[in-house]
Write an enzyme that holds these catalytic residues in place. Structure first.
Site, short mmCIF file in Angstrom:
data_model
loop_
_atom_site.label_atom_id
_atom_site.label_comp_id
_atom_site.label_asym_id
_atom_site.label_seq_id
_atom_site.Cartn_x
_atom_site.Cartn_y
_atom_site.Cartn_z
N SER A 206 -10.41 -0.66 3.74
CA SER A 206 -9.58 -0.85 4.94
C SER A 206 -9.09 0.51 5.42
CB SER A 206 -8.35 -1.70 4.63
OG SER A 206 -8.72 -2.95 4.14
N ARG B 120 0.83 -1.22 0.00
CA ARG B 120 0.00 0.00 0.00
C ARG B 120 0.87 1.28 0.00
NH1 ARG B 120 -3.05 -3.72 -0.61
NH2 ARG B 120 -5.19 -3.87 0.16
N GLU C 121 -4.24 3.49 6.55
CA GLU C 121 -4.00 3.29 5.12
C GLU C 121 -4.62 4.46 4.36
OE1 GLU C 121 -5.91 1.75 1.73
OE2 GLU C 121 -5.77 -0.21 2.72
#
Ligand code: EPU
Length: 337
Positions: free
Chosen positions: A238, A164, A333
């Protein structure tokens, strides 16, 4: 190119948070993008580039110009015996691209079905799901430098992809606008079925010989069963990354909590943040207008009128509880604005 003033960004981000853009413009070509950047320079406006708005949390109104990128197009650049290169405009919706590739029998994107957001945003955080990341099919991206207005091309190495992560979230943050992405797809599929419930769902659907279509359908089914649809309930997928901890720390935790899921990775053991949040008691909890999704604790939700500050405060409470109970620091994130 039209400039609008005082525009609510609520319908333009998947969290559905009502913050405003001082100025707002939709650009659908490279020339329009250059025009918008030049105008911003002349007026000394800060520039904020908006894609699908699926990975940001707005905690304030945005000063300056918000540019919504809608540069479209999917072009077959090169066809080889077994592979092909496609160039895709940054403003294409990621899921539309995945579905188009499947109708063309182009393999490589099927596990990445139903990920929200635009193609231009996808390399920023090296999107990934069900054992595949965009870096696995990535050839290069084309980006406009915000100051010089020159086009640059970045290959996989230059993008510095991580979990990520990419250089565009780190040292090159806010310096470039990604205008298109070139992907290397395959004519012969190489199925990735080992991750999560893909095999079980295929079996439950009576599929003996998988295909791009049936794998995509299985991924869609799994995602829909766990992840809330942003059209119905605000969220950004997420909220935290899955943290990596040292093997010794994982062993200690495992003896105290035998069910804790962990997967070996290069730097240690990657732990499921959803499990940590659930076992810190947060799954399904609601605080006012915001909360933790009942089916996947890694997803924070906005029940309608929540603010970015409320989501931020909730995320900090979760971080504090997880740190206290398990000694692990969760990192967001989602990008806070
Ligand atoms: N888990 C729990 N409780 C929960 C949620 C998860 O115990 O409330 C446990 C599950 O038991 C499972 C493990 O956590 O063993 C992993 O769960 P899941 O397969 O749902 O995946 P994830 O690690 O929570 C990651 C990505 C998702 C991606 C899925 C599938 C991150 C931060 N998230 O989630 O990506 O769809 O894997 O590949 O890496 C996103 O980035 O927005 C996103 C949705």
């Amino acid at each position: 190119m039209k400039i609008q003033e005082n525009i609510s960004l609520k319908p333009l981000t998947t969290f559905g948070i009502d913050q405003k853009a001082e100025f707002f413009s939709v650009v659908s070509s490279l020339d329009e993008l250059k025009e918008a950047l030049t105008l911003s320079k002349q007026n000394q406006w800060a520039v904020f580039i908006l894609g699908g708005g699926s990975n940001i949390l707005l905690t304030r109104d945005i000063k300056g110009l918000v540019i919504k990128l809608e540069i479209k197009g999917i072009t077959l650049v090169k066809e080889e015996k077994d592979q092909l290169l496609i160039n895709v405009g940054a403003g294409e919706l990621w899921h539309d691209l995945v579905q188009f590739s499947i109708t063309q029998e182009w393999a490589g994107l099927e596990n990445l079905s139903l990920i929200p957001g635009t193609v231009g945003a996808s390399p920023m955080q090296n999107i990934g799901a069900y054992g595949v990341e965009i870096k696995d099919v990535f050839d290069s991206l084309q980006a406009l430098h915000r100051e010089t207005l020159e086009m640059h091309s970045f290959d996989s190495e230059a993008c510095k992809f991580g979990y990520r992560e990419s250089v565009f979230k780190q040292t090159l943050k806010d310096q470039y606008v990604i205008t298109s992405v070139t992907l290397r797809l395959s004519k012969t599929p190489n199925y990735h079925l080992e991750y999560g419930a893909i095999r079980e769902v295929l079996a439950a659907n009576g599929i003996k010989q998988p295909s791009l279509r049936t794998i995509s359908d299985a991924v869609i089914q799994i995602r829909q069963s766990k992840l809330p649809d942003p059209k119905e309930i605000g969220n950004a997928g997420s909220f935290f990354k899955n943290p990596t901890i040292p093997a010794t720390q994982f062993e200690t935790l495992k003896s105290a909590y035998p069910s804790i899921p962990g997967y070996p990775s290069t730097a240690g053991i990657k732990v499921a943040a959803g499990w940590l949040i659930e076992h810190a008691g947060w799954k399904g909890k609601r605080i006012g207008n915001v909360g933790v999704h009942a089916k996947q604790a890694l997803v924070l939700v906005n029940y309608g009128d929540g603010t970015g500050e409320e989501i931020k405060a909730l995320s900090q409470q979760i971080q504090a509880d997880v740190a206290k109970k398990f000694g692990i620091d969760l990192q967001p994130e989602v990008n806070f604005i």
